[in-house]
Design an enzyme around this catalytic site. Structure first.
Site, PDB file in Angstrom:
ATOM      1  N   ASP A  18      38.829  40.699  44.115  1.00  0.00           N
ATOM      2  CA  ASP A  18      37.766  39.739  43.979  1.00  0.00           C
ATOM      3  C   ASP A  18      36.420  40.146  43.405  1.00  0.00           C
ATOM      4  O   ASP A  18      36.331  41.458  43.263  1.00  0.00           O
ATOM      5  CB  ASP A  18      37.348  39.206  45.675  1.00  0.00           C
ATOM      6  CG  ASP A  18      37.170  37.941  45.716  1.00  0.00           C
ATOM      7  OD1 ASP A  18      36.845  37.273  44.718  1.00  0.00           O
ATOM      8  OD2 ASP A  18      37.186  37.317  46.754  1.00  0.00           O
ATOM      9  N   ASP A  58      38.576  28.316  45.203  1.00  0.00           N
ATOM     10  CA  ASP A  58      38.430  28.684  46.274  1.00  0.00           C
ATOM     11  C   ASP A  58      38.505  27.140  47.170  1.00  0.00           C
ATOM     12  O   ASP A  58      38.718  27.105  48.305  1.00  0.00           O
ATOM     13  CB  ASP A  58      37.083  29.104  46.617  1.00  0.00           C
ATOM     14  CG  ASP A  58      36.828  30.801  46.898  1.00  0.00           C
ATOM     15  OD1 ASP A  58      37.876  31.555  46.565  1.00  0.00           O
ATOM     16  OD2 ASP A  58      35.742  31.392  46.942  1.00  0.00           O
TER      17      ASP A  58
END
Length: 718
Positions: free
Chosen positions: A467, A537
């Site tokens: 990430d 997301d």
């Protein structure tokens, strides 16, 4: 094939369906043609050797330079600006030679496409006689893949240092015409929504200065005929194999000829090039499609799957996963994780991913990034016993990292406060209460390689979610001298690529998935190391239709992470049917991101059925040809796409509805790119149809009384 006609000094790059022509005229390399495939012939007489002279403007402003620079009254956009020792950036590049060879050389320090005995490369060298700067233009043509690879190599052959101020690795002129542009715009949780507008008559650019390709604009642009559709019309497209700041631009000359360029963003890039030194640009991918946007996507998808993605996971079936993030966030322990994993194993999942919160003192997102040590409060036995228990359930073990970041509240920051990007004397701007490591520094790279390797060697870990949750502010390295400060962003990327190269080669069995606040770094650079990316997301099925539709313009379904989440959805609070959430997730690498232990019996049965379907279809879904059918940005209520297996024996059609509408006639979905004379049997009814009928008559969509309903149709060739 690459042809060179010495007498005419004419170059012809010929792919399976495209041709690209250049010619040396009076020492200048000019662009002649990019379009549908032509036989190898001399077309130069069809294009005037000297532009028509008009008063005031010089003839040089009308040349179609293959590499435009600041010289002789050329006023359109320039691909290269080099400030020389005299303080000007005039650069008159003239033909100095070329080489044609089989294969393709790797690009030093940068990701790039590779070849497997199916490529041929042309390198053309241009030289400025005053400064002795040489630029080598590299073009690679593939057999079986209609993508042209292009990059630049700049060498300072003079005795004085120069400064590169602008490097665009690909530039091309297009024929005069009536065009639209299409690009992908968005933000966090709204990535890559397609925008189509008329080609501006002046300069247009889309870009990122963020130090990453970014949520806002993806490094992808098309210029297409105004009437072009998914199936018809000429489309010219560019992307590049790079993950940092970029600029894509178009301009329209005084002769009404459009041009396209792609490269690093000149606002956040310079490079100090000493005498004798060489600078290598990233690589651009160019696609011409004579058969619309789907034709363009088919070319990108096949190439990215087979010549960008690599390693054991390139062609392997991607595992069905369950990720604990939206189920627990930071509040978990081993018992909680195993309860979710046990339910996942029971419904057929193959991989359990432990997300953020397993290291340091990470109870919320305000600390511990950089401290890659297991939190024994949550996992008393560490990672190895957890992995063994997951393996005993028949599940693989995956883990989350955010390696490029550092928390001010961390042992690493307390030991090395200078390791972050910053400007001395100014506040260190935090986002998500974190800073960014200076990846251009060798000691930072080595620390990460060692720290991550120790974690990955400590347990049977076979998946990593990598990430990056913020973009650059004060994006400068404190160890660079002032004349090199603006090299910081590109040096960051070179350092990151070194870390990724070392880690992925040392752990070739690990499936790496990239992430940047969702889809904030979805590009071919990252895909060279990690064959899939967390698409967004935003896990709301309704929102994902537009996101996955836009992403599919250039990136194949096998690169997109797509998960089923809980309702009300955590990003939108929308409630959608469980089947539709599963059917939308079929458009990418399927997984769950919810607490499976809390599923109702009814939804558990639906989850079992969905997993079974994915296992039956994932070869088609991950390796088949993807075509868009009904555009959700145009149609007021529907979205549809299809997957056709490589051997054309299996067809999967997915249709999604937004809202119920009263008193309307049934809509139809028309398939695409099928063999017209073949016949296909519909799995649920046994009815058979020709490919021609499915494409031209279409299939009626049922009338339904459920908002956000969806249908998946399966066909087999008979």
């Amino acid at each position: 094939m690459i042809f060179y006609h010495a007498e005419q000094q004419l170059f012809h790059l010929q792919g399976d369906t495209y041709s690209y022509f250049m010619q040396v005229r009076n020492g200048v390399l000019v662009h002649l043609y990019w379009g549908s495939r032509l036989p190898d012939e001399d077309i130069s007489s069809l294009i005037p050797a000297v532009p028509v002279y008009a008063s005031f403007d010089s003839e040089f402003n009308r040349l179609t330079y293959e590499l435009p620079t600041q010289e002789k009254g050329y006023f359109s956009q320039q691909a290269l600006n080099i400030v020389n020792a005299q303080g000007d950036d005039v650069c008159s590049l003239r033909y100095a030679g070329h080489e044609i060879f089989a294969g393709k050389k790797p690009i030093p320090q940068l990701p790039s496409a590779y070849e497997e005995g199916d490529a041929e490369t042309l390198e053309i060298t241009l030289r400025d006689p005053l400064t002795h700067i040489s630029v080598t233009l590299s073009y690679t043509v593939y057999q079986g893949f209609d993508v042209l690879c292009r990059s630049l190599r700049i060498q300072n052959g003079g005795s004085d240092a120069v400064t590169l101020r602008n490097v665009q690795e690909a530039s091309v002129f297009l024929p005069k015409g009536d065009y639209d542009i299409l690009h992908l715009k968005g933000s966090h949780c709204r990535e890559r929504n397609q925008l189509r507008t008329a080609l501006p008559r002046g300069f247009f650019s889309l870009d990122s200065r963020r130090g990453a390709s970014g949520h806002e604009n993806n490094p992808f642009l098309t210029v297409m005929e105004r009437h072009a559709t998914q199936q018809q019309g000429k489309v010219y497209a560019m992307t590049h194999v790079y993950s940092g700041s970029f600029r894509l631009s178009t301009d329209v000359s005084i002769d009404d000829r459009p041009s396209m360029m792609i490269g690093m963003h000149p606002d956040v890039f310079t490079w100090h090039l000493e005498a004798g030194d060489t600078f290598q640009s990233p690589e651009a991918l160019l696609v011409f499609s004579p058969n619309g946007l789907n034709g363009m996507s088919h070319r990108f998808h096949a190439f990215i799957r087979k010549r960008i993605c690599r390693g054991v996971w390139r062609d392997a079936p991607r595992p069905i996963l369950v990720n604990n993030w939206e189920a627990t966030y930071f509040g978990f322990n081993e018992e909680k994780l195993l309860s979710i994993a046990e339910k996942g194993a029971a419904i057929g999942c193959e991989l359990f991913v432990m997300d953020d919160g397993w290291f340091g003192k990470r109870d919320q997102d305000n600390c511990s990034l950089g401290d890659w040590v297991v939190d024994k409060r949550k996992l008393p036995g560490g990672l190895k016993p957890l992995g063994e228990k997951l393996n005993a359930l028949g599940m693989r073990f995956g883990i989350w990292f955010e390696p490029e970041m550092i928390s001010p509240d961390s042992d690493l920051y307390r030991a090395h406060p200078d390791w972050c990007l910053h400007v001395d004397g100014r506040d260190r701007t935090e986002a998500r209460q974190q800073l960014i490591l200076d990846m251009g520094r060798r000691e930072v790279q080595d620390y990460l390689i060692d720290a991550l390797s120790r974690v990955l060697e400590s347990a049977n870990i076979t998946y990593v979610k990598w990430d990056m949750n913020r973009n650059m502010t004060e994006g400068f390295s404190c160890v660079l001298p002032k004349e090199r400060k603006l090299e910081s962003q590109h040096r960051y990327m070179l350092g990151l690529y070194r870390v990724l190269d070392v880690i992925t080669k040392h752990f070739p069995h690990v499936l790496f998935e990239s992430c940047s606040g969702g889809g904030g770094r979805f590009d071919c650079g990252m895909l060279c190391y990690m064959p899939q990316t967390w698409t967004s997301d935003d896990t709301d099925a309704y929102e994902r239709l537009g996101i996955q539709w836009g992403t599919s313009m250039v990136y194949p379904a096998s690169t997109m992470g797509a998960h089923v989440s809980v309702v009300p959805n955590h990003q939108t609070m929308r409630i959608t049917p469980f089947e539709t959430r599963c059917n939308v997730a079929l458009g990418g690498n399927f997984g769950f991101e919810l607490d499976l232990s809390k599923l109702s019996d009814e939804d558990t049965e639906k989850a079992i059925a969905a997993v079974k379907t994915v296992k039956e279809l994932r070869t088609v879904l991950q390796q088949g040809t993807f075509s868009r059918l009904i555009d959700p940005t145009v149609h007021d209520n529907l979205c549809a796409w299809q997957f056709l297996s490589e051997d054309e024996s299996q067809l999967v059609v997915c249709v999604y509805q937004r809202r119920v509408k009263p008193n309307v006639q049934p809509e139809r979905v028309y398939m695409a790119s099928l063999p017209a004379d073949s016949r296909y049997r519909r799995a649920d009814t046994g009815d058979t149809y020709s490919g021609s009928a499915l494409m031209n008559v279409g299939l009626p969509i049922p009338t339904t009384w459920t908002d956000y309903d969806s249908w998946v149709y399966r066909f087999e060739k008979v």
